[in-house]
Scaffold this active site. Structure first.
Site, mmCIF file in Angstrom:
data_model
loop_
_atom_site.group_PDB
_atom_site.id
_atom_site.type_symbol
_atom_site.label_atom_id
_atom_site.label_comp_id
_atom_site.label_asym_id
_atom_site.label_seq_id
_atom_site.Cartn_x
_atom_site.Cartn_y
_atom_site.Cartn_z
ATOM 1 N N HIS A 263 0.997 2.058 -0.734
ATOM 2 C CA HIS A 263 1.140 3.222 -1.182
ATOM 3 C C HIS A 263 2.537 2.444 -2.028
ATOM 4 C CE1 HIS A 263 -0.701 4.605 2.127
ATOM 5 N NE2 HIS A 263 -0.458 3.792 2.703
ATOM 6 N N HIS B 215 9.048 3.948 -5.823
ATOM 7 C CA HIS B 215 8.134 5.212 -6.738
ATOM 8 C C HIS B 215 8.245 5.232 -8.241
ATOM 9 C CE1 HIS B 215 8.607 6.285 -2.214
ATOM 10 N NE2 HIS B 215 9.736 6.272 -2.172
ATOM 11 N N HIS C 70 11.875 -1.019 -1.596
ATOM 12 C CA HIS C 70 10.375 -0.315 -2.448
ATOM 13 C C HIS C 70 10.830 0.401 -3.704
ATOM 14 C CE1 HIS C 70 11.075 2.826 0.895
ATOM 15 N NE2 HIS C 70 10.443 3.557 -0.477
ATOM 16 N N THR D 238 9.903 9.863 2.802
ATOM 17 C CA THR D 238 9.206 11.142 1.513
ATOM 18 C C THR D 238 7.922 10.538 1.419
ATOM 19 O OG1 THR D 238 9.737 9.160 -0.489
ATOM 20 C CG2 THR D 238 11.712 10.885 0.138
#
Ligand SMILES: *[C@@H]1O[C@H](CO)[C@@H](O)[C@H](O)[C@H]1NC(C)=O
Ligand SMILES: *[C@@H]1O[C@H](CO)[C@@H](O)[C@H](O)[C@H]1NC(C)=O
Ligand SMILES: *[C@@H]1O[C@H](CO)[C@@H](O)[C@H](O)[C@H]1NC(C)=O
Ligand SMILES: *[C@@H]1O[C@H](CO)[C@@H](O)[C@H](O)[C@H]1NC(C)=O
Ligand SMILES: [Zn+2]
Length: 316
Positions: free
Chosen positions: A86, A115, A113, A220
């Protein structure tokens, strides 16, 4: 006139561009997460993330710079970079904490992390005046009084996440290389790489850390728990297009050798309404204060002026 202004300025909640982001088999569409994780249903008055940051922020003079303890030192041992299918996640060792800036306690840094979008779309989760940045980095911190994440997810303010927009500049960001250079070694889902620790502060914008927005939101990704105090920084981190491409073109949501390979693209959740929530701007936050309305185009502005003049003359 006021109505017109509101209509022009109001947030239009369009679905994000067709997403090829899959949260495990069958969960490809963030809008459908609620079918598998009831806590992801964006109910009325829920406080989900991400949100669009607009002119409706309220200045809060007590929100000054957060205290980032241990971010300027180099930890011993190794950190772990991981492709979980992901995102690309960097798990750090214990010893770094975040506090101050209005946070109700001390939070231990657990992981960070990213996005991102695709070669043709931007992929930050939060947007500023509807503008989506190419990438967003999240530093996840858990309230220190909790023994584990399960316990933190039961506390309405159990997590504090620091969000940084990532934008593109001409030159490589040398401080970002420990991560971007290691991305190819975790290209496929399930792969991990060991990373030599570095001072986390080197990733962050050098100045401007006192400029941020604060609101109460959620994770999220599933289970979308509404337990996050968000600090979204105004100033972006700059990396080069070559560094951005490591993520956009070089990461797969599938395992190495899988019959059908899929790039990990657009791993961001759609924008949620703020409902009755207050979004605060820190003491030093720069943009979006006053009643500025970024999407107001030249034509709309002319119309607004025309309406104002008409309104005034009819009132006289
Ligand atoms: C400013 O933020 C602090 C910390 O989050 C909060 O306790 C306080 O109520 C806020 N002040 C105003 C005027 O909203
Ligand atoms: C995507 O990001 C670029 C670089 O920051 C920016 O110039 C552009 O306006 C963004 N596009 C959208 C649709 O937000
Ligand atoms: C997490 O902490 C809680 C509270 O101390 C405890 O009851 C629970 O067993 C822990 N869970 C895990 C997975 O360690
Ligand atoms: C960062 O801070 C500097 C110095 O205060 C200021 O000139 C600059 O505009 C700020 N950048 C952003 C993105 O707010
Ligand atoms: Zn995230």
């Amino acid at each position: 006139m006021v109505l017109m202004y509101l209509v022009i300025c109001s947030v239009v909640l369009l679905p994000s561009s067709s997403s090829d982001f899959c949260y495990d088999e069958g969960y490809c569409d963030p809008y459908a997460w609620g079918d598998y994780f009831p806590s992801c249903h964006p109910i009325i008055e829920g406080h989900h993330s991400p949100i669009n940051l607009d002119h409706q922020v309220r200045r809060n003079l007590s929100l000054d710079m957060l205290h980032l303890e241990g971010f300027d030192s180099t930890q011993r041992g190794r950190w772990r970079l991981k492709n979980d299918g992901h995102s690309i996640m960097l798990e750090v060792d214990s010893g770094m904490t975040v506090s101050g800036g209005g946070l109700p306690g001390t939070y231990e840094t657990v992981q960070l992390h990213f996005h991102w979008g695709s070669s043709s779309t931007n992929g930050s989760e939060h947007t500023i005046g509807q503008l989506r940045f190419p990438m967003e980095m999240h530093i996840v911190n858990m309230k220190s009084i909790h023994p584990n994440l399960t316990a933190a997810l039961d506390d309405p303010t159990g997590l504090a996440v620091l969000g940084f927009f990532i934008d593109v500049a001409y030159a490589d960001n040398v401080n970002f290389r420990p991560i971007s250079d290691a991305v190819p070694s975790v290209a496929y889902k399930g792969q991990t790489a060991s990373i030599r620790p570095f001072p986390l502060i080197s990733l962050l914008p050098q100045n401007n850390l006192s400029q941020y927005y604060r609101y109460h939101g959620s994770l999220t990704t599933p289970p979308c728990s509404q337990v996050v105090l968000w600090t979204v920084y105004e100033a972006p981190i700059y990396i080069s297009w070559a560094q951005l491409k490591q993520f956009v073109n070089g990461v797969y949501s599938t395992e190495e050798g899988a019959e059908k390979q899929a790039h990990l693209h657009n791993n961001f959740r759609h924008i949620h309404p703020t409902f009755s929530r207050t979004v605060y701007a820190s003491k030093d936050a720069r943009v979006l204060t006053d009643a500025t309305c970024p999407p107001l185009s030249g034509a709309a502005f002319t119309l607004l002026i025309a309406l104002t003049v008409t309104g005034l003359s009819s009132a006289l």
